[in-house]
Design a protein around this motif. Structure first.
Motif, PDB file in Angstrom:
ATOM      1  N   GLU A  32       0.802  -1.223   0.000  1.00 59.11           N
ATOM      2  CA  GLU A  32       0.000   0.000   0.000  1.00 59.11           C
ATOM      3  C   GLU A  32       0.836   1.276   0.000  1.00 59.11           C
ATOM      4  OE1 GLU A  32      -3.626   2.081   2.557  1.00 59.11           O
ATOM      5  OE2 GLU A  32      -2.436   0.472   3.448  1.00 59.11           O
ATOM      6  N   GLY A  33       1.849   1.319   0.853  1.00 57.71           N
ATOM      7  CA  GLY A  33       2.663   2.526   0.956  1.00 57.71           C
ATOM      8  C   GLY A  33       2.038   3.627   1.784  1.00 57.71           C
ATOM      9  N   ALA A  34       1.018   3.285   2.586  1.00 59.69           N
ATOM     10  CA  ALA A  34       0.335   4.297   3.405  1.00 59.69           C
ATOM     11  C   ALA A  34      -0.069   3.725   4.756  1.00 59.69           C
ATOM     12  CB  ALA A  34      -0.898   4.819   2.666  1.00 59.69           C
ATOM     13  N   TYR A  35       0.791   2.845   5.303  1.00 59.56           N
ATOM     14  CA  TYR A  35       0.426   2.133   6.535  1.00 59.56           C
ATOM     15  C   TYR A  35       1.652   2.005   7.443  1.00 59.56           C
ATOM     16  CZ  TYR A  35      -2.575  -1.222   9.062  1.00 59.56           C
ATOM     17  OH  TYR A  35      -3.363  -1.866   9.980  1.00 59.56           O
ATOM     18  N   PRO A  36       2.222   3.140   7.865  1.00 54.59           N
ATOM     19  CA  PRO A  36       3.423   3.084   8.708  1.00 54.59           C
ATOM     20  C   PRO A  36       3.119   2.461  10.073  1.00 54.59           C
ATOM     21  CG  PRO A  36       2.523   5.326   8.644  1.00 54.59           C
ATOM     22  CD  PRO A  36       1.743   4.520   7.651  1.00 54.59           C
ATOM     23  N   PRO A  37       4.090   1.741  10.670  1.00 56.60           N
ATOM     24  CA  PRO A  37       5.470   1.548  10.203  1.00 56.60           C
ATOM     25  C   PRO A  37       5.644   0.345   9.278  1.00 56.60           C
ATOM     26  CG  PRO A  37       5.236   0.526  12.333  1.00 56.60           C
ATOM     27  CD  PRO A  37       3.882   1.119  12.000  1.00 56.60           C
ATOM     28  N   PHE A  38       4.545  -0.242   8.829  1.00 53.04           N
ATOM     29  CA  PHE A  38       4.644  -1.458   8.023  1.00 53.04           C
ATOM     30  C   PHE A  38       4.984  -1.164   6.566  1.00 53.04           C
ATOM     31  CE2 PHE A  38       2.250  -2.747  11.737  1.00 53.04           C
ATOM     32  CZ  PHE A  38       2.898  -3.924  12.078  1.00 53.04           C
ATOM     33  N   ASN A  39       4.325  -0.179   5.988  1.00 54.28           N
ATOM     34  CA  ASN A  39       4.697   0.227   4.629  1.00 54.28           C
ATOM     35  C   ASN A  39       4.311   1.679   4.423  1.00 54.28           C
ATOM     36  OD1 ASN A  39       1.819   0.138   3.271  1.00 54.28           O
ATOM     37  ND2 ASN A  39       2.034  -1.842   4.290  1.00 54.28           N
ATOM     38  N   SER A  40       5.239   2.449   3.922  1.00 58.71           N
ATOM     39  CA  SER A  40       5.000   3.870   3.662  1.00 58.71           C
ATOM     40  C   SER A  40       6.028   4.350   2.644  1.00 58.71           C
ATOM     41  CB  SER A  40       5.096   4.692   4.953  1.00 58.71           C
ATOM     42  OG  SER A  40       6.375   4.559   5.553  1.00 58.71           O
ATOM     43  N   VAL A  41       5.895   5.608   2.239  1.00 56.21           N
ATOM     44  CA  VAL A  41       6.813   6.194   1.265  1.00 56.21           C
ATOM     45  C   VAL A  41       7.622   7.282   1.962  1.00 56.21           C
ATOM     46  CG1 VAL A  41       6.986   7.427  -0.931  1.00 56.21           C
ATOM     47  CG2 VAL A  41       5.175   5.712  -0.599  1.00 56.21           C
ATOM     48  N   ASP A  42       8.952   7.202   1.868  1.00 56.89           N
ATOM     49  CA  ASP A  42       9.785   8.188   2.548  1.00 56.89           C
ATOM     50  C   ASP A  42       9.915   9.469   1.725  1.00 56.89           C
ATOM     51  OD1 ASP A  42      11.730   7.784   0.592  1.00 56.89           O
ATOM     52  OD2 ASP A  42      13.100   6.679   1.899  1.00 56.89           O
ATOM     53  N   SER A  43      10.705  10.404   2.207  1.00 57.77           N
ATOM     54  CA  SER A  43      10.816  11.720   1.574  1.00 57.77           C
ATOM     55  C   SER A  43      11.427  11.663   0.175  1.00 57.77           C
ATOM     56  CB  SER A  43      11.653  12.654   2.453  1.00 57.77           C
ATOM     57  OG  SER A  43      12.948  12.108   2.655  1.00 57.77           O
ATOM     58  N   THR A  44      12.100  10.562  -0.139  1.00 60.15           N
ATOM     59  CA  THR A  44      12.704  10.409  -1.469  1.00 60.15           C
ATOM     60  C   THR A  44      11.796   9.649  -2.423  1.00 60.15           C
ATOM     61  OG1 THR A  44      13.819   8.297  -0.997  1.00 60.15           O
ATOM     62  CG2 THR A  44      14.960  10.343  -0.358  1.00 60.15           C
ATOM     63  N   GLY A  45      10.611   9.240  -1.933  1.00 56.65           N
ATOM     64  CA  GLY A  45       9.690   8.476  -2.768  1.00 56.65           C
ATOM     65  C   GLY A  45       9.904   6.986  -2.716  1.00 56.65           C
ATOM     66  N   LYS A  46      10.764   6.528  -1.816  1.00 54.59           N
ATOM     67  CA  LYS A  46      11.070   5.104  -1.706  1.00 54.59           C
ATOM     68  C   LYS A  46      10.112   4.419  -0.739  1.00 54.59           C
ATOM     69  CE  LYS A  46      14.852   2.000  -0.336  1.00 54.59           C
ATOM     70  NZ  LYS A  46      16.222   1.950   0.227  1.00 54.59           N
ATOM     71  N   LEU A  47       9.670   3.211  -1.082  1.00 52.31           N
ATOM     72  CA  LEU A  47       8.841   2.413  -0.175  1.00 52.31           C
ATOM     73  C   LEU A  47       9.714   1.878   0.955  1.00 52.31           C
ATOM     74  CD1 LEU A  47       6.697   0.537  -2.830  1.00 52.31           C
ATOM     75  CD2 LEU A  47       5.758   1.923  -0.954  1.00 52.31           C
ATOM     76  N   VAL A  48       9.254   2.055   2.183  1.00 48.48           N
ATOM     77  CA  VAL A  48      10.007   1.618   3.356  1.00 48.48           C
ATOM     78  C   VAL A  48       9.047   1.004   4.363  1.00 48.48           C
ATOM     79  CG1 VAL A  48      11.830   3.357   3.094  1.00 48.48           C
ATOM     80  CG2 VAL A  48       9.774   3.906   4.427  1.00 48.48           C
ATOM     81  N   GLY A  49       9.620   0.305   5.365  1.00 50.21           N
ATOM     82  CA  GLY A  49       8.809  -0.206   6.447  1.00 50.21           C
ATOM     83  C   GLY A  49       9.044  -1.689   6.724  1.00 50.21           C
ATOM     84  N   PHE A  50       8.387  -2.175   7.749  1.00 44.56           N
ATOM     85  CA  PHE A  50       8.515  -3.563   8.175  1.00 44.56           C
ATOM     86  C   PHE A  50       8.181  -4.521   7.034  1.00 44.56           C
ATOM     87  CE2 PHE A  50       6.651  -7.445   9.916  1.00 44.56           C
ATOM     88  CZ  PHE A  50       7.578  -7.842  10.852  1.00 44.56           C
ATOM     89  N   ASP A  51       7.055  -4.301   6.364  1.00 44.10           N
ATOM     90  CA  ASP A  51       6.667  -5.184   5.259  1.00 44.10           C
ATOM     91  C   ASP A  51       7.720  -5.207   4.164  1.00 44.10           C
ATOM     92  OD1 ASP A  51       4.160  -6.053   6.235  1.00 44.10           O
ATOM     93  OD2 ASP A  51       3.169  -4.255   5.499  1.00 44.10           O
ATOM     94  N   ILE A  52       8.276  -4.043   3.860  1.00 43.20           N
ATOM     95  CA  ILE A  52       9.271  -3.952   2.786  1.00 43.20           C
ATOM     96  C   ILE A  52      10.544  -4.711   3.175  1.00 43.20           C
ATOM     97  CG2 ILE A  52      10.538  -2.396   1.265  1.00 43.20           C
ATOM     98  CD1 ILE A  52       7.379  -2.186   1.217  1.00 43.20           C
ATOM     99  N   ASP A  53      10.976  -4.539   4.427  1.00 41.34           N
ATOM    100  CA  ASP A  53      12.172  -5.253   4.891  1.00 41.34           C
ATOM    101  C   ASP A  53      11.950  -6.757   4.922  1.00 41.34           C
ATOM    102  OD1 ASP A  53      13.289  -2.777   5.175  1.00 41.34           O
ATOM    103  OD2 ASP A  53      13.429  -2.813   7.357  1.00 41.34           O
TER     104      ASP A  53
END
Length: 254
Positions: A32-53
């Protein structure tokens, strides 16, 4: 001769099966990219979070190259079925309704539901009777939304495209309470300025997500599902999972 032909056919099937396995070189991951800390988009536009890792670690174990695709939550299963990507790693709760459309891996984490309300709330109980007439928010198409619609029929239920929007309306006084996964609410309460307004109310609700959180794949992609299950076991066994867990939470979530 007939027996020889059967053996040759069996050998061909075995070779074909091996080739099919070898074909899984890349896996496209939807999130999704809108569910921190599991998945979100950082200031550079990169997907980050627990799910991504977690997804990245699983791909490393499977020795496949992974790419990530951001997708709005409401369309995340239809996009999987239309082959926009191959698997959903987006903190998706396993439910019987979703299992009619997709196949799930074993759960990769477990989370209860929790209510959150303003710190000055008069809410002390969270039963449907106690919250009758209250305005309660949740993210649409989630187990929290279904739980409210099934059990809190006397409340005014407001559904939002993202969890952040529900939280924002709670902070601004437009909601009396919000229901969501405990770990997502914990992140907002503990790590954001906006979260200082609010607190957990009531006990953990383990029946909101009783089957845990899994990775969804298309039903015909059983080989990928089995590869993911094997990789989940491996990252738990070698400590990778625990390192990722500790990066985001001071307590175990599996």
């Amino acid at each position: 001769m007939k027996f020889a032909r059967i053996l040759l056919a069996a050998a061909a099937l075995a070779v074909g099966a091996g080739a099919a396995h070898a074909e899984i070189k890349t896996v496209r991951i939807g999130t999704e990219g809108a569910y921190p800390p599991f998945n979100s988009v950082d200031s550079t536009g990169k997907l980050v979070g627990f799910d991504i890792d977690i997804a990245t670690a699983l791909c490393a174990k499977m020795k496949v190259e992974c790419t990530f695709v951001a997708q709005d939550w409401d369309g995340i299963i239809p996009a999987l079925l239309s082959k926009k990507y191959d698997a959903i790693v987006a903190s998706m709760s396993i439910t019987d309704e979703r299992k009619e459309k997709v196949a799930f891996t074993d759960p990769y984490y477990l989370t209860p539901g929790n209510f959150m309300a303003p710190k000055d709330t008069k809410i002390t109980e969270i039963s449907p009777a106690a919250l009758k007439g209250k305005v309660i928010g949740a993210q649409s198409s989630t187990t929290g939304a279904t739980y409210l619609e099934d059990k809190y029929t006397g409340s005014d239920i407001k559904l939002y495209p993202t969890q952040d929007e529900a939280n924002a309306d709670l902070a601004s006084g437009r909601l009396d309470a919000v229901l969501a996964d405990k770990f997502v609410l914990y992140e907002w309460l503990e790590k954001t300025d906006a979260g200082k307004c609010c607190k957990f109310v009531g006990p953990d609700l383990k029946d909101v997500n009783p089957q845990g959180t899994g990775i969804a794949v298309r039903k015909e992609d059983n080989e990928l599902r089995e590869m993911l299950n094997k990789a989940i076991k491996e990252i738990v066994a070698d400590g990778t999972y625990q390192k990722i867990n500790a990066k985001y939470f001071p307590f175990p979530i599996n």
